[in-house]
Structures are given as structure tokens and as C-alpha cells.
Design an enzyme around this catalytic site. Sequence first.
Site, short mmCIF file in Angstrom:
data_model
loop_
_atom_site.label_atom_id
_atom_site.label_comp_id
_atom_site.label_asym_id
_atom_site.label_seq_id
_atom_site.Cartn_x
_atom_site.Cartn_y
_atom_site.Cartn_z
N GLN A 13 -2.29 -4.32 -4.62
CA GLN A 13 -3.06 -4.46 -6.11
C GLN A 13 -2.09 -4.47 -7.36
OE1 GLN A 13 -4.89 -0.59 -7.52
NE2 GLN A 13 -6.56 -1.81 -9.04
N ASP A 35 6.07 -9.21 1.58
CA ASP A 35 4.88 -8.62 2.09
C ASP A 35 4.95 -8.37 3.73
OD1 ASP A 35 2.33 -7.23 0.61
OD2 ASP A 35 2.03 -7.53 2.76
N TYR A 143 -0.84 11.31 0.96
CA TYR A 143 0.04 10.50 0.24
C TYR A 143 0.21 11.18 -1.04
CZ TYR A 143 -0.73 6.92 -3.65
OH TYR A 143 -0.26 6.46 -4.62
N LYS A 147 4.37 11.51 -2.13
CA LYS A 147 4.77 10.87 -3.50
C LYS A 147 5.83 11.85 -4.08
CE LYS A 147 3.17 6.55 -3.71
NZ LYS A 147 4.10 5.49 -3.97
N1 SER Z 1 -5.04 5.32 -7.03
C1 SER Z 1 -4.44 6.04 -6.00
C2 SER Z 1 -5.22 6.45 -4.86
O1 SER Z 1 -6.73 6.63 -5.43
C3 SER Z 1 -3.65 7.18 -6.48
O2 SER Z 1 -2.35 6.71 -6.72
O3 SER Z 1 -5.08 6.72 -3.88
#
Ligand code: SER
Length: 318
Positions: A13, A35, A143, A147
Site C-alpha cells: 500500500q 518485492d 505486529y 514494530k
Molecule cells: N495500518 C496498520 C494495521 O492496521 C497499522 O500500522 O495493521
Amino acid sequence: MSEKILVIGANGQIGTELVNALRDKYGAEEVIASDINSPIYAIRHSGPFEFVNVLDKDNLHHIFTKHQPTQVYLLAAILSAVGEQKPKMAWDLNMTGLIQILDYAVEFGVKKVFWPSSIAVFGPHSPQENTPQYCVMDPNTVYGFSKLAGERWCEYYYEKHGLDVRSLRYPGLIGWRANPGGGTTDYAVHIFHEALKKGSYQSFLSANTALPMMYMDDAIRATITLMDTPAEQITIRSSYNLAGISFTPAQLAEEIKKLIPNFEISYAEHDPRQAIADSWPKSIDDSYAQKDWGWKLEYDLKTMTEDMLKNLKNVILA
Ligand code: SER
């Protein structure tokens, strides 16, 4: 000195939009899109492309040797919702991939590295309103803590190796050129597609779930501005808070209704993404970005909605 820019995860995106913005700025041949999958249409014909798997050290080494990049943008990642289905894979890609790139950036003398962080670094004990840059951070998604750990690695490589690495904690991103893949904020893109195609949308987040979001034009401008800022002005080497626009699914639906009066929204009863959204900030304080590199948002909810619908309509009708 001329730049040679490598963008890893160019099909995603952010990548789709960033590659073309960088090609406009630096020249098509100077920006190598890469990619793990074949290039999508939007970037295929605009400049060079390489297949890259960030977990394949030899493949990466070959790409760094061949192109000798001066700037690297590492965008390949597994996002919050998919990460909960594939936790080990998300950790491996998000973490091992980053450390490998940081190592090669040092080895090959890369001048600047960009790596995206997220509002997902915050957790249930972080302040939810106007979340400050520095506060309790207890992310409870793979996630999110990949991060947060990644931010620590970025700052560590800056301190120990002098690597000029820069990062933004993006809010949910909304754009019409590319779809998001597997995040909790994806509803705010899907809603536009469904509004134009079907006139209705079922949101997987509840009506009053406020989250920080940002229109892609602002996100790309923030990224390029941060990367253009003289190094001595950058006081944060983990990742900068970036606020965007905070709204709920109900507020977004109201805004869409002003342009598509018959649009109807409904809400799913149970969705695992709701718990993720509930653990994230509702709004963000980005005063460091404003102070250090003059950040200023352009799009609000109204102008973002108008621009999204106008452009997406052309894509859907084409
Ligand atoms: N847009 C991302 C997600 O929803 C957050 O960084 O995982």
C-alpha cells in the site's frame, strides 16, 4: 552526489505510492522497486524492478552489490490482523528482515534508511487520547511488539554504527491507488470501494471506534520531508509520532453520505480486529515532528473523503 534508491516491498500500500513519488523526485532509473512478488501494474512500467526476499541473505547481498543503494526504504512487513494469524512468520519477517537490512546498510555504506513503524507500538496502558511520543508502551499484537522492538534496533544502529535511519509511526493509511493488506485500519479504505460499488458497507470495527488515520498524500509527503531533513535536526531515531485525522466508522460514513446520500453502513457483531483497535490510541500528539521538521497535515476528514471518492470513482469506472 546522485542517489540510488532501493524500495523493498514496493507492491504494498505504501510502496506503490512511494515508488512513484520517489521516481518523480529523483528520476525513474534511480529508484529500484523490489518485492517478493511480481511487480503490480502501477510500478511495472515506471522504472527498474528486482525480485527481493528480505529473508534471503544471499539474494539481498546480490541486490546491494549490484545497485550500491544510497538510500533504502524497507516496507516489507506483515500487518496487525494477519500477524495474529501467523505470529511466528510476522515476527521473523518484521524483525529478521529489518536487522538484515540494517547490517547491509552499514556494510555497504548506505547514506539513509527509512523504516515504517506504527500506532500499533502503543498498547492498552498507553494514554489513548493525544498519545505522547514517550509513554508506557505495552503492545499486545505481534505486529505491535515487532514494530516496537524494531524501533529499538533502529536507534541502536544509529547510536552504535552511526547509521542514518529514520522512521515514522504511521496512523492507518487511506489511499485510492493501492489496497491495504491485512491491517486493523483497512476498513477505512474498504468502505470507499464498497460505497462506490454497492452503496453499502459492513464495518468490522464498531461505530464508535476512533483511530488515527491519514490520507496517503500526507503520508508520502511526511516520509519524503523526513528523509530530506538535515540529519542534525532529527532528534528521534526510534520513530516519530504522526497524528493524522482521528475519526470513527460512524463519522466516516456520515462524511461519505454527504456525497453518496443513499450510502448505508452496518457493523459486524464480532471481529478479532476490534480488540486490536481497542488497544490502540484514539489520537496522537505529533509535536516532535512539527518542531523538528516542520510537519503540517493538509487533508482533513472532509477533503480526504472528497478526494478519495473522486479518484476511486475513475479507477472503478475505468
Ligand atoms: N495500518 C496498520 C494495521 O492496521 C497499522 O500500522 O495493521
